[in-house]
Structure formats: C-alpha cells, structure tokens
Design an enzyme around this catalytic site. Structure first.
Site, PDB file in Angstrom:
ATOM      1  N   LYS A 187      41.956  42.303  43.778  1.00  0.00           N
ATOM      2  CA  LYS A 187      40.691  42.958  43.431  1.00  0.00           C
ATOM      3  C   LYS A 187      39.564  42.542  44.374  1.00  0.00           C
ATOM      4  O   LYS A 187      39.514  41.393  44.820  1.00  0.00           O
ATOM      5  CB  LYS A 187      40.300  42.626  41.985  1.00  0.00           C
ATOM      6  CG  LYS A 187      41.124  43.374  40.947  1.00  0.00           C
ATOM      7  CD  LYS A 187      40.535  43.155  39.563  1.00  0.00           C
ATOM      8  CE  LYS A 187      41.169  44.052  38.520  1.00  0.00           C
ATOM      9  NZ  LYS A 187      40.558  43.846  37.195  1.00  0.00           N
TER      10      LYS A 187
ATOM     11  N   ALA B 213      35.849  40.958  40.267  1.00  0.00           N
ATOM     12  CA  ALA B 213      37.209  40.608  40.713  1.00  0.00           C
ATOM     13  C   ALA B 213      37.743  39.428  39.906  1.00  0.00           C
ATOM     14  O   ALA B 213      37.169  38.344  39.931  1.00  0.00           O
ATOM     15  CB  ALA B 213      37.200  40.276  42.206  1.00  0.00           C
ATOM     16  N   ASP B 214      38.809  39.666  39.183  1.00  0.00           N
ATOM     17  CA  ASP B 214      39.364  38.622  38.318  1.00  0.00           C
ATOM     18  C   ASP B 214      40.892  38.574  38.406  1.00  0.00           C
ATOM     19  O   ASP B 214      41.561  38.041  37.540  1.00  0.00           O
ATOM     20  CB  ASP B 214      38.930  38.838  36.870  1.00  0.00           C
ATOM     21  CG  ASP B 214      39.409  40.180  36.340  1.00  0.00           C
ATOM     22  OD1 ASP B 214      39.981  40.963  37.129  1.00  0.00           O
ATOM     23  OD2 ASP B 214      39.207  40.451  35.147  1.00  0.00           O
TER      24      ASP B 214
ATOM     25  N   THR C 144      29.524  46.061  28.785  1.00  0.00           N
ATOM     26  CA  THR C 144      28.912  44.989  28.001  1.00  0.00           C
ATOM     27  C   THR C 144      28.435  43.832  28.880  1.00  0.00           C
ATOM     28  O   THR C 144      27.415  43.207  28.587  1.00  0.00           O
ATOM     29  CB  THR C 144      29.910  44.429  26.973  1.00  0.00           C
ATOM     30  OG1 THR C 144      31.158  44.191  27.624  1.00  0.00           O
ATOM     31  CG2 THR C 144      30.129  45.407  25.839  1.00  0.00           C
ATOM     32  N   GLN C 145      29.180  43.551  29.963  1.00  0.00           N
ATOM     33  CA  GLN C 145      28.787  42.445  30.834  1.00  0.00           C
ATOM     34  C   GLN C 145      27.423  42.695  31.486  1.00  0.00           C
ATOM     35  O   GLN C 145      26.699  41.745  31.796  1.00  0.00           O
ATOM     36  CB  GLN C 145      29.827  42.238  31.947  1.00  0.00           C
ATOM     37  CG  GLN C 145      31.182  41.767  31.455  1.00  0.00           C
ATOM     38  CD  GLN C 145      31.336  40.250  31.528  1.00  0.00           C
ATOM     39  OE1 GLN C 145      30.363  39.522  31.732  1.00  0.00           O
ATOM     40  NE2 GLN C 145      32.543  39.779  31.328  1.00  0.00           N
TER      41      GLN C 145
ATOM     42  N   LYS D 151      40.371  27.665  25.244  1.00  0.00           N
ATOM     43  CA  LYS D 151      40.181  29.084  24.955  1.00  0.00           C
ATOM     44  C   LYS D 151      41.506  29.790  25.181  1.00  0.00           C
ATOM     45  O   LYS D 151      42.190  29.540  26.172  1.00  0.00           O
ATOM     46  CB  LYS D 151      39.099  29.697  25.846  1.00  0.00           C
ATOM     47  CG  LYS D 151      38.753  31.146  25.452  1.00  0.00           C
ATOM     48  CD  LYS D 151      37.544  31.683  26.202  1.00  0.00           C
ATOM     49  CE  LYS D 151      37.883  31.992  27.646  1.00  0.00           C
ATOM     50  NZ  LYS D 151      36.793  32.707  28.346  1.00  0.00           N
TER      51      LYS D 151
ATOM     52  N   SER E 226      32.243  34.600  41.283  1.00  0.00           N
ATOM     53  CA  SER E 226      32.415  34.049  39.937  1.00  0.00           C
ATOM     54  C   SER E 226      33.752  34.478  39.360  1.00  0.00           C
ATOM     55  O   SER E 226      33.993  35.664  39.162  1.00  0.00           O
ATOM     56  CB  SER E 226      31.287  34.565  39.035  1.00  0.00           C
ATOM     57  OG  SER E 226      31.566  34.332  37.678  1.00  0.00           O
TER      58      SER E 226
END
Lengths: 331, 331
Positions: A229, A224-225, A142-143, A71, A296
């Site tokens: 964060k 948090a990504d 959207t999530q 991806k 996640s």
C-alpha cells in the site's frame, strides 16, 4: 476485585483528546528511551474469511505512570458487505503491570481511531510550521473526524479542505464541522496545498502528487497499513523530511514499504523515528525544512497510552461497569 | 451486538470436563492436521515486578467448529505474598473467526487449569494402561484438583495418592475427595507407583526418582513451565516413551528443556507430539511399552478449545452477562 468494562461510548467520553495526545507523546518518548516493551504484532491470517487477527501486547513506562495492555484487533474486508459490521473491530485488556490484574476491558475500535489521531497530532506538533492554520484531509471516513479533532488541538486550524470520491461522505464531513471551521469539499490537489495534510485512505497506489503539496506542508500518511500500500508519490517520500513511527512496521507495511522494498528509498532517506523527536534527541522541523512526512503505522504503545487515559478518567468519574471477571482467590 | 461476559464461576459451571476433554483432543488433532494457527507466545518481562505477561493468540479449525481467541496471562511470583492475589491471572477474548466479533470475554485463570487438566486426560487416555485405576499426584495445589477431575473422566480411578510438603494442603485435598475416591496422603515415592502420575509442582530440580515409578506408569509432567525447570530424573525422560505437546515450547521451557539443552536428551529420544497420536498417525501405548511420559507446557489452542465449550454452553443456557463492548456501527 473487579474489572471495569468500558464500551465504545465510554471510551469516546473519557478519551479527552488533549490528554490522549499527551499520553501518546509520552509513550513515544518512553519508546525512544527504551522504557517500553513492544513485541512484534502476531498475525493470524484467515484467507477463508478474507480477514486476519492481530495481537498487539505492550508495556509503557512513561515518567509518571506505567501500564500494560493487549489489543486484539482484526481486518475483515467482507464485514461491511456480508455482515453489516465494521472491517476493523478491536478489544483491549488493560492491566496493572505490578500485579497483572486486568483493571479494564474496553472497546478497541474507537480507541484505535483516537490513538491514531493523537499520533498524527504529536507528529504535527513537531513537524508542521508553527503558524499552520489549514488542514487538508484525503478520505472522509471516521478517521478523518479524529484527525481534525486531534490536529486542531495542536495547531490553530481555521480552514479545512476534505477530499473524497464519495461525495455523500464528503458532504457529511463538511456538515459536521461547518459550525467550528471554514470547511469545504475539494479535490485532492486542493487538500494537498494546506499547511497540514492527513491522508487516510485504503488505496494501494499513490493518489497524491508531489507537485500538489505546499512548499512547507506537513503530511501525516496514515492510510498504508499493509505491504503493497502507498498513498503518496515516491518523489514526495524522497523529498520530504521523512519521520516514521517504527522502523520494522514502516518498512514492512507503512507508507514507505513499497519503495523501501524496491530499494529506491533507503535508510539514508529516513530522518528518524518520532519518539526520538519527542524525546529531544532528534530535530523536528527547522527553518530549512520544506515538506515533512510522518509515516504512521500505529503502535501498540499508542493503545496502551490511550487506554491509560480512558481508564484513569473513567475511574475518577466512577463511570463504566464493574464486573468480577477473573478469579482472585489464592489457594 | 453484545459480548458475553463470563467470570470465573461461569467458566467453572460451563466447562463440563468431558466436553472440554473432547474439544481439547479435537484441537490437538486439528494441530496435527495443520488446521490451527498458533503464533509463538509473546512475552513482556517485567523484572521490576518479578513478573511477566504472555499473549497467546490462536485459531482452531476442528472438524465441527472453528474459533479464535487470545489469552492474556501472566506469572507474577510476588502476588500471593505482596498483593493477596494469585501468581497467575488470565483473561481471554473469544472471537467469531468469520467476522472477528468478540463473542465473549472470560476468566482465563480457571480456564487455564481446566484445559491443562483436559490435556493430561487426553494424554492419559492414549498412553496409560487401559485398566489404570490408581492416580498419584505430586503437588496438592489447585491444579491437582483439576488433574483428578479430568483423569477420572478417562480412566476408572479408584485409588488416589497425593504428596505435598505442605501437609495442610495435602489433607485439604484428601478431605475434598474422600467421599468419591480411596484417597490418601503419601510420599512422592508412594504416588509414583500408581498407574498414572501427574506432577504439578514449581520445583526447579528433579524430585521424582526413576526407580519409584511403576513398571507401566504413565506420567503427566505438568509443572515445568520455564527454562531451567524439571520435575523428573533424566533417567525417566530417557527411559520413557516421551510425548510432548509442542516441540518449540517443550524444548524451550517444558520438562525436557534442561537435558535437551545440555544435549543429553536429543530429538531421537522423542516419540512425538500428542496431536499426532490423537490424529491417529502416531502410536499411543502399545503392549511393549513400559513407562510413558507426557510433557505438557500448555498451548493456546487448548485455551481456544476450552473457551469454545464455555461459550457454547453458556450461550445455550442463557447464562453470562451481555455487554455492548465494541462499536459495531459501519460508516
């Protein structure tokens, strides 16, 4: 030989949520059994565009199928304001691992949302109380829609509370689901008291207090990504049975990254990885557990699993656009 | 917004060799000026299929354009025998670096050959004698065709000698070019005496003797692409003005990897990287030089450069197939 092209609508149509949840669960279990190959994400940072690209290759050998994909995804924060484009755009190449033929090229944006929802569903299935019937959502983007779709596939959700500073987004969410659920707008505190809570915001500092959570709430911490964060208070992270998707990614950029980096949260505070729970070598929720939290960050193996479902379903239905993309002449 | 799909024929049509050579040269120069980002290739090894996948992301900021792409490519050695497919198949996603929108998805197999030929042409332009008019080729596979196309764009090649154990392939090559060049089948020794020599074989042990080379022959060593492979005798590597495309890749899997790993060839034997020569900070051929050798492993920035040419030319010509691949709705 032709490659199947699958746009966002086709991905949405063919990524039937129960099948994606099953495939993502199988990918997590395969990961625990060391039947996956997942090199670290490669980053290309472009500060001049306030953005970055990420390359996420992976191979999954589940028990009944195997697949490989890459991806190519990005985070470009100025896109919505300056270009009327989403912050995140993804494209995925899905390949037959035996020959490397690119079976499909598909939208990776919708796919990412779906596999993220599916991972939360897998975690919820193993960590929420069996009779969980209420879901809180912090963030109505959207999530949030995918979280509800996915989690209601593993628990009999009746009540939904959605919190968002943007009341228009909040109301749009309520309107969308009012026919299917007892859904209402509420505060973060209201949402946090539900049996299951998913947080999907881009905040950098905690916004969910430990004391707002129900006694046995299961939390999916999705937002948090990136390094720095955090959505939940440190107290929550220390009190919860803490399950992560991947040690490297979570300590680097997941919900736990800040306190882990500061040393206030250590490896001994971690219960373990979700894959081990799915594979049965680590406990999920037990009667003694209070709050649980799933950190996640999103794994390339989830993309492979979701893409597998999309490709198989689309092929079976004769859907998608076949295209002669790569040269297959031998000479 | 739509993504342009470009199959192998479209790539071949729009990758006009002089333009690809210019773009690849610009990418090498950008690399020397630190205007590129090129994470290490990620490998997924699949011994059960005698193959591997490689993910090759890169960003190039040349002076007049910038671009980002990821190539997903493989080496599956059993493909020709077991699946009637090429050993190598490639797919490339070409993106606007400002927004990350995937402008094109294209064949990466033909593209790889073209950018490899172009890199040899760039090296030849800087390292071969100015009046080079003969080209030797060891290996008569598809890469040989591109080598001749590319190198004859930078030198006035009149005579071509092609060596291959497979006399059918050798003759097919001669037949293809007999109208344009004084081309003949010959031994490796015959080929090695030419002004320019390109070796494009999968051999693991040296097949080209030092003593067969002409006094001022420039060699493009293309074949070695994995640890343990080598086409030229160690003496050649030690005697030549030795130019590499990339230090990490060449010492790991290029023509020099075996003697470098054994310590018989060291960093002091290297003249430097091609990018520095193109950028003008390192000398190319001088009157004092005898043999020169370019160790080509193939860089992701070459793919970006070649893809840039293909995309721009195809767009200008209104060619390719537009497809709604990714979801661009903001919400």
């Amino acid at each position: 030989m032709q490659t199947l092209l699958l746009g966002a609508d086709a991905v949405e149509d063919h990524a039937t949520m129960p099948a994606v949840i099953d495939a993502v669960a199988a990918a997590f279990a395969a990961d625990a059994r060391e039947n996956t190959i997942m090199p670290a994400k490669s980053y290309i940072d472009l500060p001049q565009y306030n953005g970055d690209f990420r390359s996420m290759p992976a191979y999954v050998n589940a028990e009944t199928w195997d697949a490989a994909a890459v991806k190519w995804v990005n985070v470009h924060l100025d896109n919505p304001r300056d270009h009327d484009l989403p912050t995140v755009l993804g494209t995925l190449i899905y390949s037959d691992p035996e020959t490397a033929f690119p079976l499909a090229v598909m939208d990776g944006t919708v796919l990412t949302r779906l596999r993220t929802g599916a991972a939360a569903a897998v975690a919820t299935d193993h960590l929420a109380v069996a009779d969980a019937d209420s879901l809180g959502l912090v963030g109505a983007g959207t999530q949030a829609y995918t979280q509800l779709d996915a989690i209601s596939a593993v628990r009999n959700i009746e009540t939904v509370v959605v919190a968002d500073r943007d009341t228009e987004k909040q109301q749009a969410f309520v309107d969308t689901f009012t026919d299917r659920f007892d859904v209402r707008a509420g505060s973060i505190e209201d949402a946090a008291g539900c049996d299951v809570l998913s947080t999907i915001t881009p905040v950098e500092s905690p916004i969910v207090d430990r004391k707002w959570l129900g006694e046995r709430t299961h939390v999916n911490a999705i937002g948090a990504d990136a390094a720095g964060k955090q959505e939940h208070s440190e107290r929550t992270l220390l009190d919860a049975k803490l399950v992560i998707d991947n040690y490297e990614q979570c300590t680097h950029s997941g919900e736990i990254n800040v306190p882990w980096g500061e040393g206030t949260l250590t490896d001994t505070d971690l219960h373990g990885e979700l894959g081990d729970i799915v594979a049965g070598t680590l406990s999920g929720r037990t009667d003694d557990d209070g709050i649980t939290l799933f950190d996640s960050t999103g794994l390339a193996i989830q993309d492979v699993a979701a893409a597998h479902v999309v490709y198989e379903n689309a092929s079976d239905d004769g859907d998608g656009t076949a295209f002669s993309l790569v040269d297959t002449e031998t000479s």
